[in-house]
Design a protein around this motif. Structure first.
Motif, PDB file in Angstrom:
ATOM      1  N   UNK A  96      20.707  86.259  63.186  1.00 40.66           N
ATOM      2  CA  UNK A  96      21.065  87.603  63.622  1.00 40.66           C
ATOM      3  C   UNK A  96      20.211  88.662  62.935  1.00 40.66           C
ATOM      4  N   UNK A  97      19.969  88.528  61.641  1.00 41.46           N
ATOM      5  CA  UNK A  97      19.150  89.491  60.912  1.00 41.46           C
ATOM      6  C   UNK A  97      17.730  88.964  60.803  1.00 41.46           C
ATOM      7  N   UNK A  98      17.149  88.615  61.947  1.00 41.13           N
ATOM      8  CA  UNK A  98      15.860  87.922  61.930  1.00 41.13           C
ATOM      9  C   UNK A  98      14.751  88.770  61.321  1.00 41.13           C
ATOM     10  N   UNK A  99      14.831  90.089  61.458  1.00 38.94           N
ATOM     11  CA  UNK A  99      13.780  90.931  60.898  1.00 38.94           C
ATOM     12  C   UNK A  99      13.831  90.974  59.376  1.00 38.94           C
ATOM     13  N   UNK A 100      14.953  90.504  58.795  1.00 37.49           N
ATOM     14  CA  UNK A 100      15.075  90.417  57.340  1.00 37.49           C
ATOM     15  C   UNK A 100      14.923  88.980  56.856  1.00 37.49           C
ATOM     16  N   UNK A 101      14.508  88.082  57.750  1.00 38.17           N
ATOM     17  CA  UNK A 101      14.444  86.668  57.412  1.00 38.17           C
ATOM     18  C   UNK A 101      13.132  86.252  56.778  1.00 38.17           C
ATOM     19  N   UNK A 102      12.144  87.147  56.799  1.00 39.88           N
ATOM     20  CA  UNK A 102      10.853  86.832  56.200  1.00 39.88           C
ATOM     21  C   UNK A 102      10.843  87.261  54.740  1.00 39.88           C
ATOM     22  N   UNK A 103      10.321  86.393  53.881  1.00 45.14           N
ATOM     23  CA  UNK A 103      10.242  86.698  52.448  1.00 45.14           C
ATOM     24  C   UNK A 103       9.214  87.812  52.239  1.00 45.14           C
ATOM     25  N   UNK A 104       9.621  88.940  51.655  1.00 45.26           N
ATOM     26  CA  UNK A 104       8.708  90.089  51.566  1.00 45.26           C
ATOM     27  C   UNK A 104       7.532  89.900  50.622  1.00 45.26           C
TER      28      UNK A 104
END
Length: 356
Positions: A96-104
């Protein structure tokens, strides 16, 4: 033969206020290459249903009843090692929070290569080449592999997450609100990519959303969930042409219709019920303008109303007349609906399965 068979599934959460049956007796069959959209308001059990399939439920959750069979194997009976082996390879998830799923702090390409090497067993050279192919597949340039997530727009992040989900060629893709945080133009672009990939890769897809326009664009079948239960299931065209549940009528009335751009949008009064103490009878009855005495005492079973079309309503035989009444905004003002809960239900943190 169905690729996924869910039977009488119950998922319960232990809370300070009592036990919440977020999914309560759900049964679904999903055929190979079927694109099923699961719709309903927030809190109706859609995300819990997906998380139960890949066993990433929080610690206060349990599955007291039901089976989930994928390609003949009961996912609930598999060991942790066996279910872990299925994730990414056979069943992939767009969270659901796919845009926050990438390690920054890692380049996007490095994260994709890690999936391909650790889970896919490729060497780094082959993984890099596969990463380039995946980026091109979702409409991203290969140079973007060397960028950090903060250098991506929202649409680019969404494409990257889709590429990551498809990395190991899964046969079942679970997408939880894949375009919710995007503006309408980018949303349309992502859905077009999604639809093209469904067809090109012959994917089986379960897409969860509260936006029925998304289902109309990319799905061939629909399951409507309300208060933890499936209340209607049909092909996309029959669902939009002749819905058989009052809740489905309400959902359609609440969304803009391009065929009638000046039509008034009609809200469903009230809120879904508190599932710690759900109402007797039909759970939609307190918000339904067509409810009769029977609706408040007897829970309707999901039954056939046409070829491949099921609905759980006591008044399906009268639905043609009820559809006409539902188009009048005054009809929906006759009920006050359920009151808002005294406090929102807890949203327990869910431990996703990390890439080792």
């Amino acid at each position: 033969m169905a690729i996924l068979e869910i039977r009488d599934l119950v998922v319960a959460y232990r809370t300070q206020r009592g036990v919440v049956h977020a999914v309560d007796g759900v049964s679904l069959d999903v055929a190979p290459a079927q694109h099923l959209g699961v719709i309903g308001e927030s809190g109706c059990g859609k995300t819990t249903l997906l998380r139960a399939m890949v066993r990433v439920l929080p610690r206060n959750a349990s599955v007291p009843r039901g089976t989930i069979r994928f390609k003949g194997r009961d996912l609930l009976a598999l060991s942790d090692r066996e279910i872990r082996a299925l994730r990414w390879r056979e069943i992939a998830t767009i969270p659901q929070a796919s845009m926050d799923s990438l390690n920054p702090v890692y380049r996007v390409g490095a994260q994709l290569v890690e999936v391909l090497t650790v889970r896919g067993g490729l060497d780094r050279g082959a993984a890099r080449r596969r990463a380039v192919e995946l980026f091109q597949m979702v409409g991203l340039e290969s140079q973007a592999l060397d960028r950090y997530p903060h250098e991506f727009s929202g649409g680019m992040k969404q494409r990257a997450v889709i590429a990551m989900a498809l990395a190991l060629g899964p046969s079942l893709l679970l997408a939880d609100e894949p375009v919710t945080a995007l503006d309408v133009i980018v949303q349309h672009q992502i859905l077009e990519v999604f639809k093209r990939l469904e067809q090109e890769l012959d994917l089986t897809v379960i897409l969860v959303t509260h936006d029925i326009s998304v289902v109309a664009q990319v799905c061939d079948s629909v399951a409507v969930m309300y208060a933890g239960r499936v209340v209607e299931q049909a092909g996309t065209q029959p669902f939009f042409r002749t819905p058989y549940h009052p809740y489905s009528l309400g959902l359609q009335n609440a969304f803009p219709n391009l065929a009638q751009p000046r039509a008034e949008l009609i809200a469903i009064e009230g809120y879904p019920p508190d599932l710690v103490t759900p109402p007797p009878g039909c759970r939609f009855a307190p918000r339904c303008p067509f409810a009769v005495d029977l609706c408040h005492t007897q829970d309707p079973a999901l039954g056939a109303v046409g070829p491949g079309h099921q609905a759980a309503c006591h008044r399906t035989q009268e639905m043609e007349a009820l559809r006409a009444q539902a188009a009048d905004p005054e009809t929906w003002l006759q009920v006050s609906g359920m009151e808002a809960p005294l406090r929102p239900p807890a949203s327990p943190h869910v431990q996703e399965d990390p890439v080792p």
